[in-house]
Write a protein that holds these residues in place. Structure first.
Motif: not given
Length: 361
Positions: A339-340, A354-355, A296-298, A303-316
Motif C-alpha cells: 500500500v502506498e 477499498l475503492g 484508492p484507499l479510504y 469506522r464507517l463515517l467521515w472518510c477521506q482518501e489516504v492512498g492506493v493499493v500496490g502489488q500483491t
C-alpha cells in the motif's frame, strides 16, 4: 412549606431520573445500532483491508527467521554429509581402478612368467641332452682308460719296471677319474631335478591360467591368493560405490527439498515486507477481487463515517497469510498487498476501505 419543597425535590428527582434513563437508553441504542451496523457491514462488505505494521520483533517474523535458520542448518549438514560421501566415492573409484589395473597386469605377468618357465624348460632340456651325451662319452673314455691303465700299471709293477711311488700315483689318477665320473652323475641328477622343478612350475602356471586346481604349486597358490584378494576388493568397492551413489541421489533429493522449503520461507510476505521495507496490508481472499493495483484507499474517523482518501493499493505479494478478523474472534486467510499511503500514520489504522467510502460520507 416543607411539604411543598419535598414535592419539588421529588419532581426534580423524577425528571432527572427520566432524563438520565433516556440518555442511557439512547447511548445503549446508539451502541447497539453501531455494533449491528459494523457487524452488518463486515457481513456484506467485500471492500476493506487491514494495514499491518511489520517489525523484526513480530512473532511471525521471529518464527520465520527461526525456521529459516533451522532449515538452513539442516541443509548445510546434509551438504557436509554429501561431501563426505563424495570423498568416499572417489576413494572407492580409485581403489576400483587400481585393483582392476592390478588384475590386468597380474594376468600379463602370469603369462610372462609362464613363457619364461617354458623357455627355461626348453633350455634345460637341451642342456641335459648335451650333458648326457658328453657325460656318456667322458665316462666311457674314463672307463676304457682306467682298465687299460690299471692292467699296464700292475704288469709294470710286477716286472719291477715301476716303482711303488709311481704305482700309487697311477692309482691316485685312476681314483680322480672315478671321482670325475661321480661328479658327472651328480651333475646329471641336478639337471634332472631342475628340469622337473621347472616342469612343475610350468604346469602350475598352466593350471592357473586354465582355472584348474590340479597341478598348482605353492608359489602359484600364493600369487593366486593376492589375485583373489584383489577380486574381493573389487567386489567390495563396487558394492560400496553402488551404495554411495544411491545415498548421494537421496541426499540430492533432500537438498532439493530443503531448497524448496527455504525458498518458500524466504518468499513469505512477512519477510519480503521486512527485507524491502514495504508498507503492507492484509486482504482476505473474498476481498481480493476489489484490491487491484491502483485502487484508492479510504480511512474513516468513525469506522464507517467521515472518510477521506489516504492512498492506493500496490502489488500483491505471493504467499498466504492468516490474520485475526478486525471485529470477530475468527481467523481469516488471505494475502498481503503493498500500500502506498500519503502519511505513514495511516498504517496504524485498524481498517481501510477499498475503492470508495463505505457510506459515501
Amino acid at each position: 412549606m416543607n411539604q411543598r419543597i419535598a414535592n419539588k425535590v421529588n419532581t426534580l428527582a423524577v425528571n432527572l431520573y427520566k432524563v438520565l434513563g433516556t440518555v442511557l437508553l439512547t447511548i445503549i441504542l446508539v451502541g447497539l445500532v453501531s455494533y449491528l451496523g459494523v457487524q452488518g457491514f463486515f457481513f456484506v462488505s467485500r471492500g476493506w483491508l487491514t494495514p499491518t505494521v511489520v517489525s523484526p520483533t513480530d512473532p511471525e517474523i521471529l518464527q520465520l527467521n527461526a525456521q529459516l535458520a533451522q532449515q538452513a542448518a539442516a541443509r548445510d549438514k546434509v551438504l557436509a554429509d554429501k561431501r563426505e560421501l563424495e570423498a568416499r566415492l572417489e576413494q572407492a573409484e580409485r581403489l576400483l581402478g587400481a585393483e582392476k589395473d592390478f588384475q590386468q597386469r597380474f594376468q600379463v605377468a602370469l603369462g610372462s612368467e609362464r613363457a619364461a618357465r617354458a623357455k627355461s624348460l626348453r633350455r634345460l632340456a637341451a642342456l641335459r641332452q648335451e650333458y648326457l651325451q658328453a657325460a656318456g662319452e667322458i665316462t666311457e673314455s674314463n672307463r676304457a682308460y682306467a682298465g687299460m691303465a690299471r692292467t699296464r700299471t700292475e704288469a709294470l709293477y710286477e716286472a719291477r719296471l715301476l716303482e711303488r711311488e709311481e704305482r700309487l700315483t697311477e692309482n691316485h689318477q685312476l681314483a680322480q677319474m672315478a671321482q670325475s665320473n661321480l661328479s658327472l652323475a651328480e651333475g646329471e641328477a641336478e639337471l634332472q631335478t631342475k628340469l622337473e622343478a621347472v616342469k612343475r612350475e610350468l604346469g602350475g602356471f598352466d593350471a592357473s591360467l586354465a582355472g584348474k586346481s590340479e597341478g598348482l604349486t605353492t608359489e602359484v597358490l600364493l600369487l593366486e591368493r593376492e589375485y583373489t584378494r584383489s577380486v574381493l576388493e573389487v567386489t567390495r568397492a563396487e558394492s560400496e560405490r553402488k551404495h554411495l551413489k544411491e545415498s548421494l541421489r537421496s541426499m540430492d533429493g533432500a537438498v532439493a527439498r530443503y531448497d524448496a522449503l527455504l525458498a518458500s520461507i524466504r518468499s513469505s510476505p512477512w519477510l519480503k515486507a521486512i527485507e524491502r521495507g514495504l508498507t503492507v496490508a492484509f486482504v482476505p481472499y473474498e476481498n481480493l477481487e476489489n484490491a487491484r493495483q491502483g485502487t484508492p484507499l479510504y480511512r474513516c474517523a468513525l469506522r464507517l463515517l467521515w472518510c477521506q482518501e489516504v492512498g492506493v493499493v500496490g502489488q500483491t505479494l505471493t504467499g498466504e497469510v492468516t490474520v485475526k478478523h478486525p471485529v470477530r474472534q475468527t481467523m481469516l486467510r488471505g494475502v498481503m498487498v503493498e500500500v502506498e499511503l500519503q502519511d505513514e500514520r495511516w498504517s496504524h489504522e485498524e481498517l481501510l476501505h477499498l475503492g470508495r467510502a463505505p457510506l459515501l460520507l
